[in-house]
Design a protein around this motif. Structure first.
Motif, short mmCIF file in Angstrom:
data_model
loop_
_atom_site.label_atom_id
_atom_site.label_comp_id
_atom_site.label_asym_id
_atom_site.label_seq_id
_atom_site.Cartn_x
_atom_site.Cartn_y
_atom_site.Cartn_z
N GLN A 72 -69.46 5.92 24.38
CA GLN A 72 -70.21 6.26 23.10
C GLN A 72 -71.51 5.50 23.54
O GLN A 72 -72.63 6.35 23.73
N GLU A 73 -72.23 4.56 24.32
CA GLU A 73 -73.23 3.93 24.35
C GLU A 73 -74.63 5.25 24.91
O GLU A 73 -75.27 4.88 25.17
N ALA A 74 -73.66 4.57 26.40
CA ALA A 74 -74.16 6.14 27.74
C ALA A 74 -74.23 6.65 26.88
O ALA A 74 -74.92 7.80 27.52
N ALA A 75 -73.29 7.59 25.92
CA ALA A 75 -74.11 9.29 25.45
C ALA A 75 -74.46 9.58 24.66
O ALA A 75 -75.91 10.51 24.81
N ASP A 76 -75.58 8.16 24.17
CA ASP A 76 -76.42 7.64 23.07
C ASP A 76 -77.77 7.97 23.53
O ASP A 76 -78.34 8.40 22.75
N LEU A 77 -77.77 7.48 24.64
CA LEU A 77 -78.54 7.79 25.94
C LEU A 77 -78.86 8.47 26.01
O LEU A 77 -80.47 9.08 26.07
N LEU A 78 -78.20 9.13 26.70
CA LEU A 78 -78.68 11.09 26.99
C LEU A 78 -79.31 11.82 25.46
O LEU A 78 -80.57 12.48 25.87
N GLU A 79 -78.24 11.48 24.53
CA GLU A 79 -78.83 12.15 23.24
C GLU A 79 -80.56 11.78 22.84
O GLU A 79 -81.38 12.58 22.48
N MET A 80 -80.59 10.22 23.17
CA MET A 80 -81.21 9.71 22.37
C MET A 80 -82.52 10.37 23.56
O MET A 80 -84.28 11.11 23.50
N ARG A 81 -82.64 10.86 24.76
CA ARG A 81 -83.68 11.50 25.86
C ARG A 81 -83.65 12.59 25.24
O ARG A 81 -84.66 13.24 25.57
N MET A 82 -82.44 13.39 25.26
CA MET A 82 -83.17 15.08 24.90
C MET A 82 -83.79 15.05 23.34
O MET A 82 -84.61 16.14 23.02
N LEU A 83 -84.11 14.00 22.84
CA LEU A 83 -85.15 14.33 21.49
C LEU A 83 -86.21 13.87 21.53
O LEU A 83 -87.34 14.08 21.28
N LEU A 84 -86.34 12.60 22.39
CA LEU A 84 -87.62 12.01 23.03
C LEU A 84 -88.58 12.47 23.87
O LEU A 84 -89.59 12.29 23.95
N GLU A 85 -87.73 12.99 24.84
CA GLU A 85 -88.73 14.15 25.89
C GLU A 85 -89.26 15.81 25.54
O GLU A 85 -90.61 15.32 26.04
N PRO A 86 -89.05 15.76 24.86
CA PRO A 86 -89.29 17.32 24.07
C PRO A 86 -90.66 16.52 22.94
O PRO A 86 -91.70 17.08 23.46
N LEU A 87 -90.72 15.61 22.45
CA LEU A 87 -91.21 14.49 21.22
C LEU A 87 -92.88 14.03 22.33
O LEU A 87 -94.15 14.99 22.33
N GLY A 88 -92.42 13.70 23.78
CA GLY A 88 -93.87 13.40 25.24
C GLY A 88 -94.22 14.54 25.08
O GLY A 88 -95.35 14.42 25.06
#
Length: 231
Positions: A72-88
């Motif tokens: 779950q922690e690993a999956a959360d990292l991919l989800e966080m990246r999918m939110l933050l990369e577009p913001l960047g």
């Protein structure tokens, strides 16, 4: 000469990501100091930083150990990246400099060229540099730092399959740069979101006992990079 703790931290983190230290294994200050050719003081500071980043945990009666993240922690990292990369990318469209654009365009040209040659290792490195530069172009040190930490942890937890069509991936990179150059935040955000979602599908979770263990290097020395350090 005193070696900065951040240099020791980078060396230990790189070895954790590379699998030199297995998940759950102990990290003793004495052995780490000997391995990296430093005193125990910067090692102790580095371990505190790595614990804050989630690479290390402190266990009663065992001391510092490599963390053992859950699925779950690993999956959360991919989800966080999918939110933050577009913001960047959206921020980069507003704040990028000409220097950022020059580097991004150069990386896209190289990526497209390597795609035709089929060199997967070159493409992986170029992709990392592209996304690091895009994050820097956001003009947000906090966002840049967070994305860098995410990339390190994702590289540690996941193996990435080579894209079946790397040229398509680099065409998306080119589209992101075009949107950033035009100052089109929404376009940059949308293309990056699509690109990141597709890339996440190529990630395969690494777990103890996986096939990647045989490739780990356990005995090579990893001296700290001393370039530019003060005497």
């Amino acid at each position: 000469m005193r070696i900065p703790a951040h240099s020791v931290c980078t060396a230990i983190r790189d070895d954790i990501v590379a699998g030199v230290y297995e998940r759950g294994s102990r990290l003793t200050e004495e052995l780490l100091a000997r391995r990296y050719g430093v005193s125990r003081v910067p090692v102790r500071e580095a371990l505190r930083t790595l614990e804050a980043e989630g690479f290390v945990v402190t266990r009663r009666h065992a001391g510092a150990c490599v963390a053992e993240p859950t699925e779950q922690e690993a999956a959360d990292l991919l989800e966080m990246r999918m939110l933050l990369e577009p913001l960047g990318a959206a921020r980069a469209a507003q704040r990028r400099t000409e220097a950022h654009l020059k580097v991004l365009r150069g990386l896209v040209r190289l990526g497209q060229e390597r795609s035709r040659r089929g060199n997967s290792e070159d493409l992986r490195s170029l992709g990392g540099w592209f996304h690091e530069t895009l994050a820097q172009a956001s003009g947000s040190p906090a966002l840049t730092s967070t994305l860098a930490q995410l990339r390190h942890k994702i590289a540690w937890m996941y193996a990435v399959e080579v894209p079946a069509n790397p040229a398509e991936s680099w065409a998306e990179h080119g589209g992101i740069v075009d949107a950033v150059a035009r100052g089109d935040s929404e376009r940059a955000r949308a293309i990056t979101a699509l690109h990141t979602e597709r890339a996440s599908g190529a990630h395969r979770l690494r777990f103890p006992g996986g096939g990647d263990r045989a490739e780990r290097v356990r005995t090579s020395q990893h001296p700290v990079n001393m370039t530019g350090l003060r005497h």
